[in-house]
Design a protein around this motif. Structure first.
Motif, PDB file in Angstrom:
ATOM      1  N   LEU A  35       8.358   0.270  10.921  1.00  0.00           N
ATOM      2  CA  LEU A  35       7.660   1.119   9.981  1.00  0.00           C
ATOM      3  C   LEU A  35       7.261   2.392  10.720  1.00  0.00           C
ATOM      4  O   LEU A  35       6.425   2.360  11.624  1.00  0.00           O
ATOM      5  CB  LEU A  35       6.431   0.422   9.393  1.00  0.00           C
ATOM      6  N   GLU A 172      -1.262  -0.774   1.024  1.00  0.00           N
ATOM      7  CA  GLU A 172      -0.907  -1.146   2.390  1.00  0.00           C
ATOM      8  C   GLU A 172      -0.425  -2.595   2.459  1.00  0.00           C
ATOM      9  O   GLU A 172       0.515  -2.904   3.202  1.00  0.00           O
ATOM     10  CB  GLU A 172      -2.101  -0.939   3.318  1.00  0.00           C
ATOM     11  N   THR A 173      -1.049  -3.480   1.705  1.00  0.00           N
ATOM     12  CA  THR A 173      -0.621  -4.878   1.694  1.00  0.00           C
ATOM     13  C   THR A 173       0.807  -5.002   1.181  1.00  0.00           C
ATOM     14  O   THR A 173       1.627  -5.743   1.748  1.00  0.00           O
ATOM     15  CB  THR A 173      -1.568  -5.721   0.817  1.00  0.00           C
ATOM     16  N   GLN A 176       3.195  -3.766   3.893  1.00  0.00           N
ATOM     17  CA  GLN A 176       3.341  -4.728   4.980  1.00  0.00           C
ATOM     18  C   GLN A 176       4.222  -5.898   4.570  1.00  0.00           C
ATOM     19  O   GLN A 176       5.043  -6.386   5.357  1.00  0.00           O
ATOM     20  CB  GLN A 176       1.961  -5.222   5.430  1.00  0.00           C
ATOM     21  N   GLU A 177       4.087  -6.327   3.317  1.00  0.00           N
ATOM     22  CA  GLU A 177       4.894  -7.453   2.843  1.00  0.00           C
ATOM     23  C   GLU A 177       6.372  -7.097   2.768  1.00  0.00           C
ATOM     24  O   GLU A 177       7.227  -7.868   3.223  1.00  0.00           O
ATOM     25  CB  GLU A 177       4.398  -7.909   1.466  1.00  0.00           C
ATOM     26  N   GLN A 179       7.923  -4.638   4.299  1.00  0.00           N
ATOM     27  CA  GLN A 179       8.452  -4.341   5.628  1.00  0.00           C
ATOM     28  C   GLN A 179       8.739  -5.636   6.379  1.00  0.00           C
ATOM     29  O   GLN A 179       9.771  -5.759   7.048  1.00  0.00           O
ATOM     30  CB  GLN A 179       7.456  -3.469   6.395  1.00  0.00           C
ATOM     31  N   ALA A 180       7.855  -6.618   6.244  1.00  0.00           N
ATOM     32  CA  ALA A 180       8.083  -7.910   6.892  1.00  0.00           C
ATOM     33  C   ALA A 180       9.317  -8.613   6.323  1.00  0.00           C
ATOM     34  O   ALA A 180       9.983  -9.381   7.028  1.00  0.00           O
ATOM     35  CB  ALA A 180       6.848  -8.802   6.722  1.00  0.00           C
ATOM     36  N   GLN A 194      -4.950   4.513   8.874  1.00  0.00           N
ATOM     37  CA  GLN A 194      -3.802   3.899   8.203  1.00  0.00           C
ATOM     38  C   GLN A 194      -2.604   3.834   9.137  1.00  0.00           C
ATOM     39  O   GLN A 194      -1.890   2.825   9.187  1.00  0.00           O
ATOM     40  CB  GLN A 194      -3.445   4.693   6.955  1.00  0.00           C
ATOM     41  N   ARG A 197      -3.026   0.993  11.456  1.00  0.00           N
ATOM     42  CA  ARG A 197      -2.860  -0.310  10.819  1.00  0.00           C
ATOM     43  C   ARG A 197      -1.398  -0.649  10.549  1.00  0.00           C
ATOM     44  O   ARG A 197      -1.005  -1.818  10.599  1.00  0.00           O
ATOM     45  CB  ARG A 197      -3.642  -0.358   9.503  1.00  0.00           C
ATOM     46  N   LEU A 198      -0.600   0.352  10.222  1.00  0.00           N
ATOM     47  CA  LEU A 198       0.731   0.080   9.694  1.00  0.00           C
ATOM     48  C   LEU A 198       1.884   0.356  10.652  1.00  0.00           C
ATOM     49  O   LEU A 198       2.903  -0.329  10.619  1.00  0.00           O
ATOM     50  CB  LEU A 198       0.960   0.903   8.423  1.00  0.00           C
ATOM     51  N   SER A 200       4.727   0.940  13.445  1.00  0.00           N
ATOM     52  CA  SER A 200       5.336   0.433  14.674  1.00  0.00           C
ATOM     53  C   SER A 200       5.872   1.600  15.499  1.00  0.00           C
ATOM     54  O   SER A 200       6.058   1.475  16.710  1.00  0.00           O
ATOM     55  CB  SER A 200       6.469  -0.547  14.362  1.00  0.00           C
TER      56      SER A 200
END
Length: 238
Positions: A35, A172-173, A176-177, A179-180, A194, A197-198, A200
């Motif tokens: 990300l 954001e949740t 993250q979901e 992207q995972a 932000q 938190r997000l 990489s």
């Protein structure tokens, strides 16, 4: 098997408008995973960079390449604008539209729309006209509409710029979901929290040029440029 479009490579990319250089020259690679957060002060060229990577911005020089012809990458990309564009239809129809446009049957498209509405918390407004939604609801709709076709990469331009804390956390949740689950995300933000938190990976822009890029942990722990260090301290960077 579908040939992946990543990595994307930007080589000597330039964007000029009305004689003004807005971006470049930029050399940048967007790898197949992670990300990426694009940071920089106002006017740094963040939006222009995202649009150029996506193919929305005509390059004045240089190129963007992919493992397949770049013209064939559109079906595997999506872009979410800072101010979402809503069709004057229901949430249901807004979500189903990208699938219908690409030849999916109505039953399949509307089932997927219902599934995504539940996933992003829009079931309660599923039949309402999209323009009536709140700012956070519109942004969740725009994100779900971009993701419903399972793109390989999604570009987001300041997706939480005008949202309150709760809506930001919900967006954001979702990011993250997905992207995972394997979706590549490249987004811009002014929000350092932000980004922490997000991200990489961080791409830091100044005056249309990439002046620092690398692993997010290293960037926040020990930025290599004085401009990045100043930004992280909260100083004005110009």
């Amino acid at each position: 098997m579908v040939t992946p479009i990543l990595p994307l490579q930007m080589q000597g990319a330039l964007v000029r408008k009305r004689g003004k250089l807005l971006l470049g020259p930029v050399d940048l690679e967007i790898s197949a995973t992670g990300l990426t957060v694009v940071m920089g002060p106002n006017g740094a060229g963040k939006t222009t960079l995202l649009r150029a990577l996506h193919g929305l911005e005509r390059l004045s020089g240089g190129r963007v390449t992919a493992p397949i012809p770049f013209a064939d990458t559109w079906a595997l990309q999506a872009f979410v604008f800072q101010t979402p564009i809503m069709m004057r239809r229901s949430v249901r129809d807004n979500l189903a539209y990208p699938l219908l446009l690409h030849g999916k049957g109505k039953a399949e498209a509307y089932k997927a729309a219902a599934d995504w509405a539940e996933r992003v918390g829009l079931t309660h407004v599923f039949d309402l006209p999209a323009p009536q939604l709140s700012g956070g609801e519109k942004q969740k709709l725009a994100l779900a509409r971009a993701l419903i076709r399972s793109p390989e990469i999604v570009f987001l331009d300041e997706p939480c710029a005008n949202l309150d804390g709760r809506a930001t956390r919900e967006i954001e949740t979702i990011l993250q979901e997905v992207q995972a689950a394997g979706t590549r995300i490249v987004m811009s933000t002014h929000d350092i929290g932000q980004a922490r938190r997000l991200a990489s990976e961080i791409v830091f822009l100044m005056h249309g040029q990439v002046i620092e890029t690398g692993d997010a942990t290293g960037f926040f722990a020990a930025p290599r440029t004085p401009q990045a260090a100043a930004l992280l301290k909260g100083d004005i960077v110009e």
